[in-house]
Design a protein around this motif. Structure first.
Motif, short mmCIF file in Angstrom:
data_model
loop_
_atom_site.label_atom_id
_atom_site.label_comp_id
_atom_site.label_asym_id
_atom_site.label_seq_id
_atom_site.Cartn_x
_atom_site.Cartn_y
_atom_site.Cartn_z
N PRO A 1 37.56 42.43 36.72
CA PRO A 1 38.79 42.19 37.49
C PRO A 1 39.77 41.23 36.83
O PRO A 1 40.98 41.39 36.94
CB PRO A 1 38.27 41.61 38.81
CG PRO A 1 36.90 42.18 38.94
CD PRO A 1 36.36 42.23 37.55
N GLU A 2 39.25 40.20 36.14
CA GLU A 2 40.14 39.28 35.44
C GLU A 2 39.39 38.66 34.26
O GLU A 2 38.15 38.63 34.23
CB GLU A 2 40.65 38.18 36.37
CG GLU A 2 39.57 37.34 37.02
CD GLU A 2 40.15 36.20 37.84
OE1 GLU A 2 40.18 35.08 37.32
OE2 GLU A 2 40.59 36.45 38.97
N GLY A 3 40.15 38.17 33.29
CA GLY A 3 39.57 37.67 32.05
C GLY A 3 38.58 36.55 32.24
O GLY A 3 37.63 36.41 31.46
N SER A 4 38.75 35.72 33.27
CA SER A 4 37.86 34.58 33.48
C SER A 4 36.44 35.00 33.84
O SER A 4 35.52 34.18 33.80
CB SER A 4 38.42 33.66 34.58
OG SER A 4 38.42 34.33 35.83
N TRP A 5 36.24 36.27 34.20
CA TRP A 5 34.91 36.75 34.54
C TRP A 5 34.08 37.04 33.28
O TRP A 5 32.87 37.24 33.37
CB TRP A 5 34.99 38.04 35.37
CG TRP A 5 35.33 37.83 36.81
CD1 TRP A 5 36.18 36.91 37.34
CD2 TRP A 5 34.83 38.58 37.92
NE1 TRP A 5 36.25 37.04 38.71
CE2 TRP A 5 35.42 38.06 39.08
CE3 TRP A 5 33.94 39.65 38.03
CZ2 TRP A 5 35.15 38.58 40.35
CZ3 TRP A 5 33.67 40.16 39.29
CH2 TRP A 5 34.28 39.63 40.44
#
Length: 454
Positions: free
Chosen positions: A285-289
């Motif tokens: 879902p987002e790069g921080s994952w």
């Protein structure tokens, strides 16, 4: 960031290395001193004494002191016969389906360029066991591997489990899962009582730790955590999930406190054959994952560099290499280009089986360079609707694999009613197998579910 048992285990492993090295060095020094002393005594003797033993090398002593423990035996329980369970009258029939999440396109989660790790994988009880590459499997030995799609022990499924017990979702599928030597699936929810819900997501899940007993009782041996829901409750929820799986001795891969742990394979031995399982996701879902060198998260494969490195390392240690990949578009009957590209790349790197999930519907199979790709096994235990939906078509894929990595495939079609998958009626099953035959590539699916290369 909370300090979890996952992190404490890593710290403990680092601490354990130093005493081993120190003790090994001391042992070498003592052996050398004894050898010198024996030589002096022999020189003063009658001249017929045996020569001193050759010196022990430091590398040999260190290797002996730090050798990994024997591989786990993944022998499955005997098959249990099961009478079809009655569908509970009070099972939900009109709740909204939780499958409808629209994920960001590939370019929405920027790729992170990373160099493959040069460190040797550590064989630990937390991540599985590695085999000795010098040992060979018995002649003609095979291992049967069962695979299922998305498992969601949360949301509506959680309510059913609360009402009917942890074994309810798997009751009809259990005999088939237990008949395999090793069974694997995709765990599509964090298992925790804590955590901070992810923002800007349509569906955010959380399951109770007690629910995991149903997976274990059904015969599952390993689950992938590389998917777009595993961090729905943040790192706290993910670390709790990993701890809960460790507690019941259900192996897992595809996530971790850093990229090394996230890309680390699970190794399971059966019948003298070593099988490696790697979990990666092409839906983040987002790069921080994404897991990084000093950042927790999931093993991603937008950039295949680290996934390829993991496959190559596993290839050195295992007879059969399996990669479970979360990818594709939801409710799409056919794969998208990224699935073809990633699947072929991982097989070129040394994988024998690629097992896909995420589309929530079944997709076809592909024979590629003598290896196999199952593009999507769809939902297995998930929220369902009363009316017929292709998201309720499911099944168990069984691969019978030899030491050379060659596998024979068979798919047993099932239908999930009230989140409980069970064998299809014969005509319904044949119709589903015919549909899978049409959407497969360089492969044929016959009316008995046997999958062969064209």
């Amino acid at each position: 960031m909370p300090y979890s048992r996952v992190q404490s285990k890593q710290k403990a492993k680092r601490k354990r290395r130093w005493p081993i090295v120190a003790i090994s060095a001391l042992a070498v020094a003592l052996i050398a001193a004894v050898g010198v002393y024996a030589a002096i005594l022999a020189g003063n003797g009658d001249g017929d004494a045996s020569p001193p033993a050759p010196p022990v090398s430091t590398s040999s002593a260190s290797a002996s002191a730090s050798a990994s423990s024997p591989p786990d035996d993944a022998t499955a329980s005997p098959v249990e016969s099961s009478q079809p369970a009655e569908t509970p009258d009070s099972a939900p029939s009109s709740e909204p389906d939780d499958n409808g999440e629209v994920d960001q396109p590939d370019e929405g989660a920027p790729a992170e360029t990373a160099s493959p790790s040069t460190e040797e994988p550590e064989a630990t009880p937390e991540t599985g066991t590695t085999n000795d590459p010098g040992t060979s499997a018995p002649t003609g030995a095979t291992v049967t591997l069962a695979f299922v799609g998305d498992i969601l022990p949360a949301s509506t499924v959680g309510k059913l489990i609360d009402q009917y017990g942890v074994d309810y979702p798997f009751k009809l599928a259990k005999p088939l899962l237990e008949s395999a030597d090793i069974a694997a699936g995709n765990l599509e929810a964090p298992i925790t009582t804590r955590g901070t819900p992810a923002e800007n997501k349509q569906f955010v899940f959380k399951g109770k730790p007690a629910y995991l007993a149903g997976l274990k009782n059904a015969g599952l041996d390993v689950v992938s955590l590389a998917n777009n829901h595993t961090l729905d409750q943040g790192w706290q929820g993910l670390s709790d999930t990993m701890d809960a799986l460790d507690d019941i001795k259900l192996k897992h891969m595809g996530s971790g406190a850093d990229e090394k742990e996230a890309f680390e394979p699970v190794y399971i031995e059966h019948n003298g054959l070593m099988v490696a399982y790697i979990g990666v996701s092409n839906v983040v879902p987002e790069g921080s994952w994404k897991a990084g060198p000093d950042h927790p998260g999931v093993a991603e494969t937008y950039d295949t560099t680290r996934a390829v490195a993991a496959v190559k390392k596993a290839r050195e240690l295992a007879d059969i290499v399996v990669v479970m990949v979360h990818w594709g578009n939801e409710r799409a009957d056919t794969p998208k280009d990224a699935q073809f590209n990633v699947g072929h790349t991982l097989i070129d790197a040394g994988a024998d089986l690629i097992i896909g999930s995420h589309p929530h519907v079944l997709q076809g199979f592909e024979a590629y360079k003598g290896k196999w790709i199952a593009y999507s096994l769809g939902n297995f235990v998930f929220t369902t609707k009363q009316e017929y939906s292709k998201t309720q078509d499911t099944g168990v894929l069984t691969a019978t694999c030899a030491a050379d990595g060659n596998c024979r495939l068979k798919f047993d079609p099932m239908y999930a009613k009230a989140s409980q998958p069970g064998p299809m009626e014969p005509e319904q099953g044949k119709a589903l197998l015919a549909r899978l035959n049409k959407v497969s590539y360089r492969a044929t699916v016959d009316s008995n579910g046997r999958i062969t290369a064209k």
